[in-house]
Scaffold this motif. Structure first.
Motif, PDB file in Angstrom:
ATOM      1  N   LEU A   1       0.829  -1.205   0.000  1.00 32.43           N
ATOM      2  CA  LEU A   1       0.000   0.000   0.000  1.00 32.43           C
ATOM      3  C   LEU A   1       0.863   1.255   0.000  1.00 32.43           C
ATOM      4  N   CYS A   2       1.899   1.256   0.832  1.00 37.27           N
ATOM      5  CA  CYS A   2       2.794   2.413   0.931  1.00 37.27           C
ATOM      6  C   CYS A   2       3.457   2.700  -0.411  1.00 37.27           C
ATOM      7  N   GLN A   3       3.918   1.635  -1.078  1.00 35.69           N
ATOM      8  CA  GLN A   3       4.584   1.820  -2.372  1.00 35.69           C
ATOM      9  C   GLN A   3       3.613   2.343  -3.426  1.00 35.69           C
ATOM     10  N   ILE A   4       2.415   1.759  -3.493  1.00 40.63           N
ATOM     11  CA  ILE A   4       1.419   2.172  -4.483  1.00 40.63           C
ATOM     12  C   ILE A   4       0.979   3.617  -4.234  1.00 40.63           C
ATOM     13  N   ARG A   5       0.741   3.942  -2.976  1.00 38.58           N
ATOM     14  CA  ARG A   5       0.279   5.292  -2.642  1.00 38.58           C
ATOM     15  C   ARG A   5       1.329   6.341  -3.018  1.00 38.58           C
ATOM     16  N   HIS A   6       2.578   6.082  -2.685  1.00 41.17           N
ATOM     17  CA  HIS A   6       3.634   7.038  -3.004  1.00 41.17           C
ATOM     18  C   HIS A   6       3.841   7.173  -4.513  1.00 41.17           C
ATOM     19  N   LEU A   7       3.598   6.112  -5.246  1.00 45.52           N
ATOM     20  CA  LEU A   7       3.702   6.180  -6.701  1.00 45.52           C
ATOM     21  C   LEU A   7       2.642   7.127  -7.267  1.00 45.52           C
ATOM     22  N   PHE A   8       1.412   6.979  -6.790  1.00 46.29           N
ATOM     23  CA  PHE A   8       0.341   7.864  -7.258  1.00 46.29           C
ATOM     24  C   PHE A   8       0.604   9.317  -6.863  1.00 46.29           C
ATOM     25  N   LEU A   9       1.057   9.539  -5.636  1.00 48.63           N
ATOM     26  CA  LEU A   9       1.328  10.892  -5.187  1.00 48.63           C
ATOM     27  C   LEU A   9       2.464  11.536  -5.978  1.00 48.63           C
ATOM     28  N   ALA A  10       3.454  10.721  -6.309  1.00 50.03           N
ATOM     29  CA  ALA A  10       4.620  11.249  -7.035  1.00 50.03           C
ATOM     30  C   ALA A  10       4.229  11.781  -8.402  1.00 50.03           C
ATOM     31  N   VAL A  11       3.382  11.043  -9.107  1.00 49.69           N
ATOM     32  CA  VAL A  11       3.032  11.483 -10.464  1.00 49.69           C
ATOM     33  C   VAL A  11       2.024  12.629 -10.457  1.00 49.69           C
ATOM     34  N   ARG A  12       1.395  12.863  -9.305  1.00 44.91           N
ATOM     35  CA  ARG A  12       0.481  14.004  -9.211  1.00 44.91           C
ATOM     36  C   ARG A  12       1.210  15.277  -8.793  1.00 44.91           C
ATOM     37  N   ASP A  13       2.437  15.146  -8.339  1.00 43.68           N
ATOM     38  CA  ASP A  13       3.206  16.285  -7.847  1.00 43.68           C
ATOM     39  C   ASP A  13       3.652  17.164  -9.006  1.00 43.68           C
ATOM     40  N   PRO A  14       3.320  18.472  -9.007  1.00 49.02           N
ATOM     41  CA  PRO A  14       3.755  19.359 -10.085  1.00 49.02           C
ATOM     42  C   PRO A  14       5.264  19.369 -10.263  1.00 49.02           C
ATOM     43  N   GLU A  15       6.022  19.215  -9.155  1.00 46.99           N
ATOM     44  CA  GLU A  15       7.474  19.192  -9.276  1.00 46.99           C
ATOM     45  C   GLU A  15       7.929  18.005 -10.105  1.00 46.99           C
ATOM     46  N   ASN A  16       7.157  16.922 -10.058  1.00 45.89           N
ATOM     47  CA  ASN A  16       7.532  15.765 -10.859  1.00 45.89           C
ATOM     48  C   ASN A  16       7.401  16.077 -12.347  1.00 45.89           C
ATOM     49  N   LYS A  17       6.421  16.903 -12.704  1.00 43.53           N
ATOM     50  CA  LYS A  17       6.298  17.345 -14.094  1.00 43.53           C
ATOM     51  C   LYS A  17       7.550  18.102 -14.515  1.00 43.53           C
ATOM     52  N   LYS A  18       8.026  18.955 -13.621  1.00 39.48           N
ATOM     53  CA  LYS A  18       9.230  19.719 -13.931  1.00 39.48           C
ATOM     54  C   LYS A  18      10.440  18.806 -14.107  1.00 39.48           C
ATOM     55  N   ASN A  19      10.518  17.775 -13.280  1.00 42.04           N
ATOM     56  CA  ASN A  19      11.632  16.832 -13.414  1.00 42.04           C
ATOM     57  C   ASN A  19      11.596  16.131 -14.769  1.00 42.04           C
ATOM     58  N   VAL A  20      10.407  15.738 -15.197  1.00 44.61           N
ATOM     59  CA  VAL A  20      10.265  15.089 -16.496  1.00 44.61           C
ATOM     60  C   VAL A  20      10.614  16.071 -17.614  1.00 44.61           C
ATOM     61  N   LEU A  21      10.128  17.299 -17.516  1.00 43.61           N
ATOM     62  CA  LEU A  21      10.427  18.312 -18.520  1.00 43.61           C
ATOM     63  C   LEU A  21      11.931  18.592 -18.575  1.00 43.61           C
ATOM     64  N   ARG A  22      12.573  18.613 -17.409  1.00 41.70           N
ATOM     65  CA  ARG A  22      14.022  18.835 -17.371  1.00 41.70           C
ATOM     66  C   ARG A  22      14.754  17.694 -18.079  1.00 41.70           C
ATOM     67  N   GLN A  23      14.295  16.469 -17.858  1.00 42.03           N
ATOM     68  CA  GLN A  23      14.898  15.323 -18.551  1.00 42.03           C
ATOM     69  C   GLN A  23      14.705  15.414 -20.061  1.00 42.03           C
ATOM     70  N   ILE A  24      13.521  15.848 -20.483  1.00 38.12           N
ATOM     71  CA  ILE A  24      13.249  15.985 -21.923  1.00 38.12           C
ATOM     72  C   ILE A  24      14.135  17.073 -22.521  1.00 38.12           C
ATOM     73  N   LEU A  25      14.254  18.198 -21.839  1.00 42.08           N
ATOM     74  CA  LEU A  25      15.089  19.291 -22.321  1.00 42.08           C
ATOM     75  C   LEU A  25      16.540  18.841 -22.489  1.00 42.08           C
ATOM     76  N   ASN A  26      17.019  18.042 -21.550  1.00 43.79           N
ATOM     77  CA  ASN A  26      18.407  17.569 -21.587  1.00 43.79           C
ATOM     78  C   ASN A  26      18.625  16.391 -22.526  1.00 43.79           C
TER      79      ASN A  26
END
Length: 363
Positions: A97-122
């Motif tokens: 449960l802890c792993q699944i919950r943190h996975l869902f929270l991580a992808v909802r985090d706006p900062e995670n979008k920025k991390n993905v965008l930073r990876q795409i830019l690089n």
């Protein structure tokens, strides 16, 4: 709630959990739809009843039910079977449960979008991996302009916050910190006409100088509408900054497609630069100019080789200007009053600047 993690990804995680624990797992939505699982079972109705109950967990038909709460709301239900002692099964279920919950929270985090965008830019993501990451963080295709903001001092939180406050006007805009001296404004261009991109870049420079009191330069390329093009556009914007700051030091805004001959010269190796300068300037290839000569030359080019206009802006008599230009001709062997010699001189000076930069890099 729209599912933000693919079924394939959830199934992979549940299969890994099963391999470790030798237990089966299922995930149901709060509405009773099974979204992933190591087995398929008709437990949707029981999942809905569990969501509507007050229980934190429950056991029914050999399965333990857990709430996957995101925020203050139960969005999913995790089920794990009891192919182990009850206490061990419960502990394994809580860990899952802890792993699944943190996975869902991580992808909802706006900062995670920025991390993905930073990876795409690089350029760290491409193909299927890029598409998967964009799906995970819900990045939809938009029309963007990538503005790369360059500054000389270490990263300044005041500058970043100023960019956010002044230029973020919707959920599709992002400010992404790249390194100690570079920040990207990913601007959704739905409300910016194509002809206003340069004006918007100048507005960034002016506002940051006024509000954050930071001296900045801005580079940009062409607008994009696919994330696959983002790395190329970012690279072009960075290249525009490098070339622009070398050849056009007095300017603050550089567009990759408008650098003209500077882009060609920037690609020349040192040996070709030296050959060209020897052919054009001969013994004068290393001649230096004082401030008066440089000002005179720059003003002459700025006024399209018009002697009268140049003299007027320099606040000198026309004959004084002619005398200065004759002195320059004697030193260089080029009469920059003529278009052909002026072009040769302009290119030679740019080649010399580029050669000096190359020599600095080898020191």
């Amino acid at each position: 709630m729209k599912q933000i993690i693919s079924t394939k990804k959830l199934n992979q995680i549940l299969e890994e959990l099963k391999e470790i624990s030798r237990m089966d797992f299922m995930i149901f939505s709060a509405g009773g739809e099974q979204v992933a699982g190591t087995v398929q079972e008709e437990f949707g109705e029981l999942a809905v009843q569990f969501v509507q109950s007050m229980a934190e967990t429950q056991v029914a038909r050999g399965w333990i039910y857990f709430r996957v709460e995101l925020g203050a709301k139960t969005e999913y239900v995790l089920l794990c079977n009891r192919n182990a002692e009850t206490e061990s099964a419960y502990m394994i279920g809580r860990m899952a449960l802890c792993q699944i919950r943190h996975l869902f929270l991580a992808v909802r985090d706006p900062e995670n979008k920025k991390n993905v965008l930073r990876q795409i830019l690089n350029g760290e993501l491409s193909g299927e991996k890029l598409a998967e990451k964009c799906h995970q963080v819900q990045l939809r295709p938009e029309k963007y302009m990538i503005y790369v903001i360059q500054y000389k001092t270490d990263q300044d939180s005041v500058l970043v916050e100023t960019v956010k406050n002044l230029f973020i006007s919707g959920s599709a805009d992002y400010v992404i910190e790249m390194d100690g001296t570079r920040t990207v404004l990913l601007k959704h261009t739905g409300d910016i006409p194509d002809e206003d991109y340069a004006q918007y870049a100048r507005m960034i420079v002016d506002n940051l100088q006024t509000e954050a009191m930071v001296n900045v330069w801005v580079g940009y390329g062409e607008p994009i509408d696919l994330y696959e093009k983002m790395n190329e556009s970012y690279t072009n914007a960075c290249t525009a900054l490098k070339i622009g700051m070398v050849f056009y030091g007095a300017e603050k805004v550089f567009c990759y497609s408008r650098l003209g001959i500077a882009r060609l010269i920037y690609k020349l190796p040192a040996d070709l630069c030296e050959i060209f300068l020897r052919e054009v300037l001969g013994e004068n290839m290393a001649v230096d100019f004082d401030d008066e000569m440089l000002t005179t030359i720059n003003q002459l080019f700025e006024h399209n080789l018009n002697i009268s206009e140049t003299a007027r802006h320099l606040f000198i008599h026309r004959n004084t200007l002619v005398y200065r230009l004759e002195r320059i001709e004697k030193r260089l062997g080029l009469d920059i009053r003529s278009f052909e010699d002026a072009m040769i001189f302009k290119i030679a000076m740019m080649v010399r600047i580029h050669l000096n930069e190359l020599q600095k890099e080898t020191l």
